[in-house]
Design a protein around this motif. Structure first.
Motif, PDB file in Angstrom:
ATOM      1  N   ALA A   9       0.826  -1.117   0.056  1.00  0.00           N
ATOM      2  CA  ALA A   9       0.016  -0.043   0.096  1.00  0.00           C
ATOM      3  C   ALA A   9       0.709   1.254  -0.126  1.00  0.00           C
ATOM      4  CB  ALA A   9      -0.891   0.080   1.297  1.00  0.00           C
ATOM      5  N   LEU A  10       1.829   1.074   0.910  1.00  0.00           N
ATOM      6  CA  LEU A  10       2.848   2.299   0.886  1.00  0.00           C
ATOM      7  C   LEU A  10       3.631   2.715  -0.432  1.00  0.00           C
ATOM      8  CD1 LEU A  10       3.943   4.130   3.182  1.00  0.00           C
ATOM      9  CD2 LEU A  10       5.962   2.705   3.095  1.00  0.00           C
ATOM     10  N   SER A  11       3.527   1.894  -1.317  1.00  0.00           N
ATOM     11  CA  SER A  11       4.170   1.868  -2.756  1.00  0.00           C
ATOM     12  C   SER A  11       3.359   3.081  -3.433  1.00  0.00           C
ATOM     13  CB  SER A  11       4.604   0.676  -3.516  1.00  0.00           C
ATOM     14  OG  SER A  11       3.300   0.154  -3.860  1.00  0.00           O
ATOM     15  N   GLY A  12       2.030   2.783  -3.378  1.00  0.00           N
ATOM     16  CA  GLY A  12       1.181   3.800  -4.029  1.00  0.00           C
ATOM     17  C   GLY A  12       1.004   4.980  -3.393  1.00  0.00           C
ATOM     18  N   LEU A  13       1.198   5.034  -1.949  1.00  0.00           N
ATOM     19  CA  LEU A  13       1.115   6.344  -1.368  1.00  0.00           C
ATOM     20  C   LEU A  13       2.524   7.078  -1.543  1.00  0.00           C
ATOM     21  CD1 LEU A  13      -0.164   5.035   2.179  1.00  0.00           C
ATOM     22  CD2 LEU A  13      -1.424   6.451   0.357  1.00  0.00           C
ATOM     23  N   LEU A  14       3.617   6.510  -1.659  1.00  0.00           N
ATOM     24  CA  LEU A  14       4.815   7.224  -1.857  1.00  0.00           C
ATOM     25  C   LEU A  14       4.865   7.715  -3.273  1.00  0.00           C
ATOM     26  CD1 LEU A  14       7.374   4.904  -0.110  1.00  0.00           C
ATOM     27  CD2 LEU A  14       6.459   6.953   0.613  1.00  0.00           C
ATOM     28  N   LEU A  15       4.357   7.121  -4.192  1.00  0.00           N
ATOM     29  CA  LEU A  15       4.204   7.372  -5.506  1.00  0.00           C
ATOM     30  C   LEU A  15       3.458   8.770  -5.660  1.00  0.00           C
ATOM     31  CD1 LEU A  15       3.591   4.433  -7.937  1.00  0.00           C
ATOM     32  CD2 LEU A  15       5.408   6.339  -8.244  1.00  0.00           C
ATOM     33  N   ALA A  16       2.279   8.791  -4.839  1.00  0.00           N
ATOM     34  CA  ALA A  16       1.414   9.970  -4.850  1.00  0.00           C
ATOM     35  C   ALA A  16       2.137  11.050  -4.171  1.00  0.00           C
ATOM     36  CB  ALA A  16       0.305   9.774  -4.176  1.00  0.00           C
ATOM     37  N   MET A  17       2.994  10.718  -3.153  1.00  0.00           N
ATOM     38  CA  MET A  17       3.707  11.959  -2.186  1.00  0.00           C
ATOM     39  C   MET A  17       4.760  12.500  -3.282  1.00  0.00           C
ATOM     40  SD  MET A  17       4.732  13.573   0.099  1.00  0.00           S
ATOM     41  CE  MET A  17       3.711  13.026   1.651  1.00  0.00           C
ATOM     42  N   PHE A  18       5.484  11.547  -4.242  1.00  0.00           N
ATOM     43  CA  PHE A  18       6.499  11.736  -5.267  1.00  0.00           C
ATOM     44  C   PHE A  18       5.766  12.937  -6.093  1.00  0.00           C
ATOM     45  CE2 PHE A  18       8.700  11.289  -9.144  1.00  0.00           C
ATOM     46  CZ  PHE A  18      10.240  11.594  -8.714  1.00  0.00           C
ATOM     47  N   VAL A  19       4.669  12.537  -6.628  1.00  0.00           N
ATOM     48  CA  VAL A  19       3.699  13.425  -7.523  1.00  0.00           C
ATOM     49  C   VAL A  19       3.594  14.874  -6.689  1.00  0.00           C
ATOM     50  CG1 VAL A  19       1.527  14.005  -8.558  1.00  0.00           C
ATOM     51  CG2 VAL A  19       2.844  11.732  -8.748  1.00  0.00           C
ATOM     52  N   ALA A  20       3.336  14.992  -5.612  1.00  0.00           N
ATOM     53  CA  ALA A  20       2.859  16.136  -4.785  1.00  0.00           C
ATOM     54  C   ALA A  20       4.339  16.923  -4.891  1.00  0.00           C
ATOM     55  CB  ALA A  20       2.442  15.817  -3.562  1.00  0.00           C
ATOM     56  N   MET A  21       5.379  16.524  -4.517  1.00  0.00           N
ATOM     57  CA  MET A  21       6.587  17.189  -4.170  1.00  0.00           C
ATOM     58  C   MET A  21       7.186  17.331  -5.637  1.00  0.00           C
ATOM     59  SD  MET A  21       7.025  17.441  -1.021  1.00  0.00           S
ATOM     60  CE  MET A  21       5.342  17.439  -1.020  1.00  0.00           C
ATOM     61  N   LEU A  22       6.967  16.659  -6.662  1.00  0.00           N
ATOM     62  CA  LEU A  22       7.619  17.044  -7.867  1.00  0.00           C
ATOM     63  C   LEU A  22       6.897  18.173  -8.640  1.00  0.00           C
ATOM     64  CD1 LEU A  22       9.918  15.443  -9.927  1.00  0.00           C
ATOM     65  CD2 LEU A  22       7.742  14.486 -11.074  1.00  0.00           C
ATOM     66  N   SER A  23       5.667  18.528  -8.151  1.00  0.00           N
ATOM     67  CA  SER A  23       4.887  19.410  -8.705  1.00  0.00           C
ATOM     68  C   SER A  23       5.444  20.846  -8.716  1.00  0.00           C
ATOM     69  CB  SER A  23       3.457  19.582  -8.156  1.00  0.00           C
ATOM     70  OG  SER A  23       3.401  19.827  -6.686  1.00  0.00           O
ATOM     71  N   SER A  24       6.177  20.916  -7.650  1.00  0.00           N
ATOM     72  CA  SER A  24       6.762  22.254  -7.180  1.00  0.00           C
ATOM     73  C   SER A  24       8.382  22.226  -7.390  1.00  0.00           C
ATOM     74  CB  SER A  24       6.578  22.511  -5.683  1.00  0.00           C
ATOM     75  OG  SER A  24       7.295  21.299  -4.863  1.00  0.00           O
ATOM     76  N   THR A  25       9.123  21.086  -7.280  1.00  0.00           N
ATOM     77  CA  THR A  25      10.291  21.256  -7.749  1.00  0.00           C
ATOM     78  C   THR A  25      10.777  21.078  -8.913  1.00  0.00           C
ATOM     79  OG1 THR A  25      10.566  18.658  -7.477  1.00  0.00           O
ATOM     80  CG2 THR A  25      10.971  20.309  -5.408  1.00  0.00           C
TER      81      THR A  25
END
Length: 526
Positions: A9-25
C-alpha cells in the motif's frame, strides 16, 4: 496489516507523495525561463509559486476533515485526478494568468496528497513503527526534491521546453492511482450526519489571500502606506477574525478544530511548522534564481547544485526515522535538526555572486540535514498525541500551517527580493549611464526578470551582483523564523511513541477519552 501489505500500500502512497513534491520542484529551475518567455515580472515569479502553495494551504484542512468522514483511498485518487487536470492547464498556458490558474488547480490536488498520505499511514501503522515509514516519506521527499530540479532543468534545455515540465508528473500520477486501487485496503466509516465547514474554509483562504496580495504587490502596484494597503490589511484581518469565530463558535465540525490547540504539543508543533514554512519555502525557492541569475548557470546546472541540500535531507530523514522507531525518542532530533537549520541559514546569509560554489554547497547540505530531521518528525509528534478520530484533522493542521508559512515566506521574501534588486539595478544603471553605457532601445524594466544572455556585459554583471547580494539577504531574514521554530520545539513535552493504532489508554492524547479504542467491522474494509 502485515508488513508486506503495508509496503504494498505504501508504494502507491509514496508515488502519490512523489507526484506532490515533484509538482513544485520540477518547475523551480524552469521559472526564470517561464517568466521571461511569458513576459512576467518578479511578482509573477512569486505568484507562480504562491498560487500552488495557497491553494494547497486552503484545502489541506478540508481534505483532512474529509478523511475523517469518507473513504481515504477514494480521496487520494480524487486528489491525483485534480492534480492531473491542473498540470494539463499549466502545460498549455498561453499567458502568466492562465499558468497561475493551472497552478491553483494543481495546488488543490497537492493539498489532498500532502494531507492524506500522512493520514493513511497513521491509519495503518502505530506511532512507534511510524518513524520507520516517515523515514521512507522523507526519502521520497528528498528524491523528488533532488530529481525535480534536475529533470526540470533537462526538460527546459530540451526541445520540449518549459511546458514539458508539467507533463513529467503525469505518468507517476497514473501509476499511483492504479497501485492504490489494487493495494490499499482501509476501513471506511460512513456517517449520515456529515457536515463540511465550507464557510470556515472560505474565510480562511480569503483572509490569507488578502494579506498575501498586499505583501506581493505593495511597493510596486501601490505604496506600502496607502488606502489600498489599509483596505487589504484591515480586510484580511477582519476576514481571519471571522474565520476564527466560525471555527470556534459556529461550525459543527470545523476544518480546523480549535480544541486541538489545547494540547501543548499540537500548539507548539503547529507554531514551529509555520516558522519552518516561512524559512524553508521562503528562502530555498529563490535558490534557482541565485544559480541562474547571479551565477549564470543553465537550468540543468542549477538543478545539479540542489543535490547538496537534498542529499543531506535524504540521509537525515532515513536515519532519524529508523532510530526513532527503534527507541521511541524523537525530541532530540527536532531540536538538533533546527539548530542545524538556523546555522545553515545564517551561513547562507553570507553568500553573494562571488562566493565559492563548494562553500555554498556545504551550507546547503547543512540546511538539508536539519530539515530532514525536523519536518516529518513534527507531524509524528502531533499524531502521537492525537486520538484516532481526530487523526485526519490534526495531521492536516500541521501541513496546513507549514504551507501557510511557506505562502507567507515566498510572498514576503519575494517582495523583499524584488525591491532590493530593483533598487540596486536602478542605482547601478544610473551610474553606468553617467559613464556613457546605456541599455539598447528595448530597455528592460528593472522589476522584470531579465534574459541575461541578451544584455550587454556591464548590465549582465550588474544584474548578477544585484541578485547575488539580495538572495543572501533573504537567507538572513529567514534566520529569526528558524530560531523561533527552535524555541517552540524546545518547550514541547516529549511523550514516548505509542505502539498501538488506537488511542492511548490514559491521558496525553488530544481529544481522546481514557482507554478509548477503535474497532472496525470486517465488512467496512475496502
Amino acid at each position: 496489516m502485515t508488513h508486506r501489505e503495508i509496503l504494498e500500500a505504501l508504494s502507491g502512497l509514496l508515488l502519490a507523495m512523489f507526484v506532490a513534491m515533484l509538482s513544485s520542484t520540477v518547475v523551480t529551475n524552469a521559472l526564470p525561463r517561464i517568466v521571461t518567455d511569458l513576459n512576467g515580472s518578479q511578482s509573477g515569479y512569486t505568484w507562480v509559486v504562491v498560487a500552488t502553495l495557497l491553494a494547497m494551504t486552503a484545502t489541506t484542512p478540508i481534505w483532512g476533515k474529509l478523511a475523517d468522514l469518507f473513504s481515504k483511498k477514494l480521496l487520494v485518487q480524487s486528489a491525483l485526478v485534480i492534480y492531473t487536470a491542473g498540470s494539463l492547464v499549466a502545460a498549455f498556458a498561453p499567458s502568466m494568468g492562465v499558468l497561475i490558474g493551472g497552478r491553483v488547480i494543481q495546488g488543490l490536488g497537492v493539498g489532498g496528497l500532502t494531507a492524506l498520505v500522512q493520514v493513511v499511514i497513521a491509519s495503518m501503522v502505530s506511532p512507534r513503527e511510524r518513524g520507520r515509514y516517515s523515514g521512507y516519506i522523507g526519502a521520497v521527499f528528498a528524491t523528488a526534491t533532488v530529481s525535480g530540479p534536475l529533470i526540470g532543468g533537462l526538460v527546459v534545455d530540451s526541445p520540449l521546453g518549459w511546458r514539458g515540465c508539467f507533463f513529467v508528473g503525469l505518468p507517476f500520477a497514473v501509476a499511483a492511482f492504479f497501485v492504490l486501487q489494487r493495494r490499499l485496503h482501509l476501513p471506511v466509516v460512513k456517517r449520515d450526519d456529515v457536515r463540511i465547514d465550507y464557510l470556515g474554509a472560505t474565510l480562511i483562504v480569503g483572509g490569507v489571500s488578502l494579506l498575501l496580495i498586499w505583501v506581493s504587490l505593495a511597493g510596486s502596484s501601490f505604496d506600502w502606506v496607502s488606502t489600498t494597503s489599509v483596505l487589504l490589511v484591515v480586510g484580511g484581518l477582519v476576514v481571519i477574525g471571522a474565520a476564527l469565530y466560525v471555527e470556534g463558535r459556529v461550525a459543527a465540525e470545523p476544518v480546523i478544530p480549535l480544541r486541538l490547540f489545547r494540547d501543548r504539543t499540537t500548539a507548539l508543533a503547529t507554531a514551529a511548522s509555520v516558522m519552518i514554512g516561512v524559512a524553508m519555502f521562503g528562502a530555498t525557492v529563490y535558490l534557482s534564481q541565485y544559480f541562474q541569475l547571479a551565477r549564470g548557470m543553465s537550468p540543468t546546472e542549477a538543478g545539479l547544485m540542489s543535490v547538496a541540500m537534498v542529499g543531506g535531507l535524504l540521509v537525515s530523514s532515513i536515519i532519524s526515522g529508523r532510530i526513532i522507531s527503534n527507541t521511541g525518542v524523537w525530541k532530540r532530533w527536532l531540536v538538533g535538526g533546527l539548530v542545524l537549520v538556523v546555522a545553515g541559514f545564517a551561513l547562507l546569509g553570507t553568500i553573494d555572486a562571488d562566493t565559492a560554489l563548494v562553500v555554498v554547497g556545504l551550507y546547503m547540505a547543512l540546511v538539508g540535514v536539519g530539515l530532514g530531521a525536523t519536518m516529518q518528525n513534527l507531524v509524528l509528534a502531533v499524531q502521537n498525541n492525537t486520538s484516532q478520530a481526530d487523526m485526519g484533522a490534526a495531521s492536516s493542521v500541521v501541513a496546513f500551517f507549514r504551507s501557510l508559512g511557506g505562502s507567507i515566506g515566498v510572498s514576503v521574501l519575494g517582495a523583499v527580493l524584488s525591491h532590493q534588486v530593483t533598487r540596486e539595478v536602478t542605482d547601478g544603471a544610473t551610474e553606468l549611464a553617467r559613464q556613457g553605457v546605456r541599455l539598447p532601445a528595448q530597455e528592460h524594466q528593472t522589476s522584470a526578470i531579465p534574459d541575461l544572455g541578451a544584455l550587454p556585459a556591464p548590465f549582465r554583471e550588474l544584474y548578477e551582483h544585484a541578485f547575488g547580494t539580495a538572495i543572501g539577504h533573504i537567507f538572513l531574514i529567514s534566520v529569526p523564523f528558524a530560531a523561533l521554530a527552535l524555541l517552540c520545539v524546545v518547550f514541547i513535552k516529549e511523550v514516548p511513541l505509542r505502539t498501538t493504532l488506537g488511542d492511548a489508554a490514559g491521558k496525553g492524547v488530544a481529544g481522546s477519552e481514557p482507554g478509548a479504542t477503535v474497532s472496525v467491522p470486517a465488512d467496512q474494509v475496502r
